[in-house]
Design an enzyme around this catalytic site. Structure first.
Site, PDB file in Angstrom:
ATOM      1  N   PRO A  14       0.839  -1.204   0.000  1.00  0.00           N
ATOM      2  CA  PRO A  14       0.000   0.000   0.000  1.00  0.00           C
ATOM      3  C   PRO A  14       0.873   1.254   0.000  1.00  0.00           C
ATOM      4  O   PRO A  14       1.883   1.303   0.686  1.00  0.00           O
ATOM      5  CB  PRO A  14      -0.796  -0.093   1.301  1.00  0.00           C
ATOM      6  CG  PRO A  14      -0.465  -1.379   1.926  1.00  0.00           C
ATOM      7  CD  PRO A  14       0.673  -2.007   1.192  1.00  0.00           C
ATOM      8  N   GLU A  15       0.477   2.203  -0.790  1.00  0.00           N
ATOM      9  CA  GLU A  15       1.209   3.471  -0.860  1.00  0.00           C
ATOM     10  C   GLU A  15       0.398   4.555  -0.143  1.00  0.00           C
ATOM     11  O   GLU A  15      -0.638   4.269   0.452  1.00  0.00           O
ATOM     12  CB  GLU A  15       1.465   3.846  -2.324  1.00  0.00           C
ATOM     13  CG  GLU A  15       2.253   2.783  -3.082  1.00  0.00           C
ATOM     14  CD  GLU A  15       2.548   3.175  -4.520  1.00  0.00           C
ATOM     15  OE1 GLU A  15       2.651   4.384  -4.812  1.00  0.00           O
ATOM     16  OE2 GLU A  15       2.682   2.273  -5.363  1.00  0.00           O
ATOM     17  N   HIS A 117      -5.714 -15.271  10.696  1.00  0.00           N
ATOM     18  CA  HIS A 117      -4.526 -14.411  10.700  1.00  0.00           C
ATOM     19  C   HIS A 117      -4.712 -13.128  11.515  1.00  0.00           C
ATOM     20  O   HIS A 117      -4.079 -12.116  11.244  1.00  0.00           O
ATOM     21  CB  HIS A 117      -4.097 -14.029   9.276  1.00  0.00           C
ATOM     22  CG  HIS A 117      -3.929 -15.195   8.361  1.00  0.00           C
ATOM     23  ND1 HIS A 117      -3.023 -16.206   8.598  1.00  0.00           N
ATOM     24  CD2 HIS A 117      -4.562 -15.539   7.207  1.00  0.00           C
ATOM     25  CE1 HIS A 117      -3.093 -17.105   7.634  1.00  0.00           C
ATOM     26  NE2 HIS A 117      -4.034 -16.730   6.782  1.00  0.00           N
ATOM     27  N   ARG A 136       0.525 -12.503   5.674  1.00  0.00           N
ATOM     28  CA  ARG A 136       1.953 -12.716   5.412  1.00  0.00           C
ATOM     29  C   ARG A 136       2.859 -12.157   6.502  1.00  0.00           C
ATOM     30  O   ARG A 136       4.045 -12.441   6.525  1.00  0.00           O
ATOM     31  CB  ARG A 136       2.320 -12.088   4.076  1.00  0.00           C
ATOM     32  CG  ARG A 136       1.696 -12.826   2.914  1.00  0.00           C
ATOM     33  CD  ARG A 136       2.395 -12.465   1.638  1.00  0.00           C
ATOM     34  NE  ARG A 136       2.217 -13.475   0.620  1.00  0.00           N
ATOM     35  CZ  ARG A 136       2.888 -13.514  -0.524  1.00  0.00           C
ATOM     36  NH1 ARG A 136       3.805 -12.603  -0.773  1.00  0.00           N
ATOM     37  NH2 ARG A 136       2.670 -14.445  -1.390  1.00  0.00           N
ATOM     38  N   ARG A 175      20.368  15.935  -8.306  1.00  0.00           N
ATOM     39  CA  ARG A 175      20.729  14.597  -7.806  1.00  0.00           C
ATOM     40  C   ARG A 175      21.148  13.716  -8.982  1.00  0.00           C
ATOM     41  O   ARG A 175      20.494  13.697 -10.016  1.00  0.00           O
ATOM     42  CB  ARG A 175      19.527  13.971  -7.085  1.00  0.00           C
ATOM     43  CG  ARG A 175      19.112  14.702  -5.812  1.00  0.00           C
ATOM     44  CD  ARG A 175      20.079  14.466  -4.678  1.00  0.00           C
ATOM     45  NE  ARG A 175      20.243  13.048  -4.369  1.00  0.00           N
ATOM     46  CZ  ARG A 175      19.499  12.387  -3.482  1.00  0.00           C
ATOM     47  NH1 ARG A 175      18.560  13.000  -2.816  1.00  0.00           N
ATOM     48  NH2 ARG A 175      19.722  11.108  -3.266  1.00  0.00           N
TER      49      ARG A 175
END
Ligand SMILES: [Zn+2]
Length: 338
Positions: A14-15, A117, A136, A175
């Site tokens: 997830p972002e 879970h 997981r 950069r």
């Protein structure tokens, strides 16, 4: 409010928009509740399980914040002499929650049977439990005192939604790293991952392998604007769910319908009809239009896979597969610019 990140057997990290969506849901659901007790299942993803059991009970959830790709539940100080005496730490604190790839956090009635879970249950003072499930266990949970929190947050870059024109240009231009690597580097910007990096570069017509130093100030500003635009729109649409799988309580994110580059190898560019190509940049599958996003000299895309070859390739190197499960969780371990 829960989102799952499946693509076949694939899980995606997830972002910012997905974490923001979960944080907003929690804010509506549990703000002001007090934690009464803690029950833990498997604890290998928890920094110090005993600290949760010892320090969470009695604290009120005063705020839910998103920081980059993780959440911080801000907890009140503990009131009452006995607690102060017993553990010596009654000051306000935070609970860090990183969803990893398959983490979900949501309140449930305490009597409701546990989902498979479920590894953390926080009993709240209104009879519900805040439950964390994670198939997981690539997520992370940590109890952080003020000092630990300060250490944890050291070295993170700017929030992409808040970064100013000047600061963004300062962090990118000059950069010698590739722009895709800079966008993913949590010490440059916090919260951007593979999907929204590719989408913003497509919109800004910048090839992911271009060097930050080669971008003009004008290009950097276009990139900042489209990145913010895309992230805001994705938050409104509750992020991207790359699958038809949903939790029983969940609603899907909708932003995946708006993807223009990510995961579209071999499909037509929405602008120029060229075929979207894939290349590995910064160790990650990167999707771009070879015409709208001219590549730096000498940089080659991966050959377009044939139909049968594509299946094999997807299994071997699926979109987003280049990221280690724990990437972006902590700058002390990850996120340094190449
Ligand atoms: Zn194009």
């Amino acid at each position: 409010m829960l989102l799952c990140y499946f693509e076949g057997s694939l899980f995606l990290m997830p972002e910012l928009p997905e974490v923001e969506t979960v944080a907003r849901g929690l804010r509506r659901a549990i703000l002001g509740r007090r934690i009464l007790s803690v029950t833990l299942g498997k604890t290998d993803f928890i920094d110090d399980p005993a600290a949760l059991e010892q320090h969470l009970p009695g604290r009120q959830i005063e705020a839910v914040e998103r920081y980059g790709k993780f959440m911080l539940l801000r907890l009140s100080a503990v009131h009452g002499e006995s607690r102060v005496a017993s553990n010596g730490d009654a000051a306000s604190a935070s609970l860090l929650v990183h969803l990893g790839m398959t983490g979900q956090i949501a309140p449930s009635p305490a009597g409701q049977p546990l989902e498979k879970h479920t590894h953390v249950c926080l009993l709240l003072d209104d009879g519900r439990e805040l439950r964390y499930t994670d198939a997981r266990r690539f997520g992370r949970i940590a109890y952080l005192t003020k000092a630990l929190l300060a250490e944890e947050l050291t070295g993170f870059g700017a929030d992409p939604l808040e970064v100013s024109k000047q600061e963004f240009a300062g962090r990118i231009c000059g950069r010698r790293a590739r722009i895709k690597a800079l966008l993913l580097d949590q010490s440059v910007l916090r919260g951007v991952g593979n999907i929204y990096a590719d989408e913003s570069l497509w919109r800004a017509r910048i090839h992911p392998a271009r060097l930050g130093a080669k971008l003009s100030r004008k290009q950097a500003e276009i990139l900042r604007r489209v990145l913010q635009d895309i992230l805001r729109k994705a938050i409104v649409l509750r992020g991207s769910s790359i699958s038809d799988f949903l939790d029983a309580d969940g609603q899907p994110g909708e932003y995946q319908r708006h993807h223009r580059a990510y995961g579209r190898e071999g499909k037509n560019c929405y602008r120029c009809k060229s075929l979207i190509r894939r290349a590995i940049v910064a160790g990650r599958s990167s999707y771009f239009c070879p015409r709208c996003q001219p590549s730096p000299r000498g940089f080659a895309a991966l050959p377009l896979p044939g139909k049968s070859a594509r299946k094999t390739k997807r299994r071997d190197a699926p979109p987003g597969s280049g990221q280690a499960p724990n990437a972006g969780k902590s700058l002390r371990r990850n996120g340094k610019s190449p």
